[in-house]
Design an enzyme around this catalytic site. Structure first.
Site, PDB file in Angstrom:
ATOM      1  CG  HIS A 153      -1.673  -1.253   1.445  1.00 44.86           C
ATOM      2  ND1 HIS A 153      -2.899  -1.540   0.873  1.00 44.86           N
ATOM      3  CD2 HIS A 153      -1.327  -2.348   2.163  1.00 44.86           C
ATOM      4  CE1 HIS A 153      -3.290  -2.750   1.250  1.00 44.86           C
ATOM      5  NE2 HIS A 153      -2.346  -3.274   2.029  1.00 44.86           N
ATOM      6  CB  SER A 274      13.505  21.720 -15.573  1.00 46.36           C
ATOM      7  OG  SER A 274      12.690  22.869 -15.737  1.00 46.36           O
ATOM      8  CE  LYS A 280      11.885  18.713 -11.275  1.00 47.03           C
ATOM      9  NZ  LYS A 280      10.685  19.209 -11.980  1.00 47.03           N
ATOM     10  CD  GLU A 287       8.988  11.645 -15.601  1.00 46.38           C
ATOM     11  OE1 GLU A 287       8.064  12.424 -15.846  1.00 46.38           O
ATOM     12  OE2 GLU A 287      10.144  12.024 -15.330  1.00 46.38           O
TER      13      GLU A 287
END
Ligand code: ARG
Length: 456
Positions: A153, A274, A280, A287
């Protein structure tokens, strides 16, 4: 190719609508192998002379070499790869070329080509899956004995080794490879000789032709053989499941690489920056892979929907099988390649994983097991430890800070040796059942997989 019956040219729009050569050209090595094998069948049946068969074979090999060099012009007006190659062969060698299509239809031809294509693709995919497994093993080994929380979970559950977590994916990929191999075995049956749908009155030695092409057997029902695309559905399912597994690993990597977890460092070469936020470092490979699994599932849905409700036997709808097939193979191949590279450049941060795994709550189950070993029934032990957890939270006192007296307020079964099971290292060593993450077990699994992957 069918001018005999028609008085009018095909409309330019229909040609553009119906052509498949812009994508099925890549079947050419298989189409040529299939045609050479077929020509040998025709020779054996006395339809071709040895000289004619020789001309066909040499002509096809020459065409193949030209395609490989990029010197061959595929024409949209000739619709597909099959007609492009046959027409060019006949243009070059004349009458012998015109005999090649005897006792054959594009229906059994394309079914054969696509099976050969899938066979080759599966072999290549299996290699990539193995390389990915090897990268995971190597990353796990590099991580040494790093301990981290295992989650259910997405809540901290119990401590595990980082390598144990990676080995879970090695297991998944092993099942994926087995599914691909299984699919390969089932598809290795030759449709050639099934003609358009009902075979031919000209009898060829199909088993001989199958042998030439490395097929294990020949199809036993001509109608099924020309319209069966089950193997594509199976392959796209097997591919989708690899994609699903990669997307799960992607999600783990994305979480691990976040500042909140900080469990792994990805190499600069496998992350991006970024354009706006200078600090970043984004896990784009993971992804993208998570995203690409959507395409793989979509392609599987396309094939299933394409086949659903299709009447026997061949229907032109089936031409739509190729783009999803090609796309899934290309997409997964690249995903596996880039993911393997990324994993090879990924380092675990043992300080961060150990800090997270040192949360004493992770050993609550161990405390319950301790009571069980001291004669308390598990359900009762579970309740006792539940109360102990509540007490620990309320008093802001971790298990390690509590006195034996405090423990004994909850159960008289607690003894001085309870401190031993609150030690992370001992706790890990205690998980020594088959499949559990004791350091010794994990070490054995890593070397077992190393051996498996270097064999065969
Ligand atoms: N390009 C076609 C396909 O991929 C080849 C078979 C065409 N057969 C036919 N009867 N028109 O399905």
């Amino acid at each position: 190719m069918w001018k005999g019956r028609f008085a009018q040219e095909t409309s330019a729009l229909v040609q553009r609508y119906g052509e498949s050569v812009s994508f099925d050209w890549r079947l050419y090595p298989h189409d040529i192998a299939g045609s050479i094998a077929h020509s040998k069948g025709l020779l054996k049946a006395g339809i071709l002379t040895a000289d004619e068969q020789g001309q066909i074979e040499a002509g096809l090999l020459q065409i193949r070499a030209e395609i490989e060099k990029g010197d061959f012009e595929f024409k949209e007006s000739l619709e597909d790869v099959h007609m492009n190659i046959e027409a060019e062969l006949t243009r070059r060698i004349g009458p012998a070329g015109a005999k090649l299509h005897t006792a054959r239809s594009r229906n059994d031809q394309v079914a054969t080509d696509v099976r050969l294509f899938c066979r080759t693709s599966i072999d290549a995919l299996n290699e990539l899956v193995r390389a990915m497994q090897a990268a995971l093993i190597e990353c796990g080994e590099r991580g040494g004995g790093a301990v981290m929380p295992g989650y259910t979970h997405l809540q901290r559950g119990q401590p595990v080794l980082f390598a144990h977590h990676l080995l879970a994916y090695v297991e998944m990929l092993a099942r994926d490879a087995a599914r691909l191999t299984d699919c390969r075995q089932r598809l290795n049956v030759m449709p050639l000789g099934s003609g358009a749908l009902a075979g031919s009155t000209i009898i060829l030695d199909r088993e001989f032709v199958a042998q030439q092409l490395g097929f294990d057997s020949v199809s036993q029902n001509s109608m099924d053989a020309v319209s069966d695309r089950d193997f594509i559905a199976e392959l796209l399912f097997a591919i989708s499941l690899v994609g699903v597994h990669l997307s799960r690993l992607s999600e783990d990597v994305i979480l691990w690489a976040s500042a909140e977890f900080g469990f792994v460092r990805l190499s600069d070469a496998h992350t991006t920056g970024s354009s706006l936020m200078p600090q970043k470092k984004n896990p784009d490979v993971a992804e993208l892979t998570r995203g690409k699994s959507a395409r793989l599932i979509g392609n599987l849905m396309s094939i299933l929907t394409l086949l659903k409700g299709l009447p026997m036997t061949y229907n032109r709808d089936l031409q739509e099988d190729k783009e999803p097939l090609f796309d899934s193979i290309d997409t997964l191949s690249l995903a596996l390649e880039v993911f393997t590279e990324m994993i090879s450049g990924m380092d675990v941060n043992p300080t961060a994983t150990t800090a997270a795994a040192s949360d004493p709550m992770l050993l609550a189950t161990d405390l319950a097991d301790y009571l069980v070993n001291h004669g308390v029934p598990f359900r009762q032990a579970h309740e006792v430890i539940g109360k102990l957890v509540a007490y620990s939270i309320e008093k802001s006192r971790s298990f390690g800070e509590m006195t034996l007296k405090e423990f004994q307020q909850f159960s008289p079964a607690f003894g001085a040796d309870v401190t031993a099971c609150l030690n992370l290292e001992t706790a890990m060593q205690a998980r020594k059942g088959i499949g559990a993450p004791s350091p010794e077990n994990v070490k054995a699994q890593l070397s077992r997989w190393r051996k498996v992957l270097t064999q065969s």
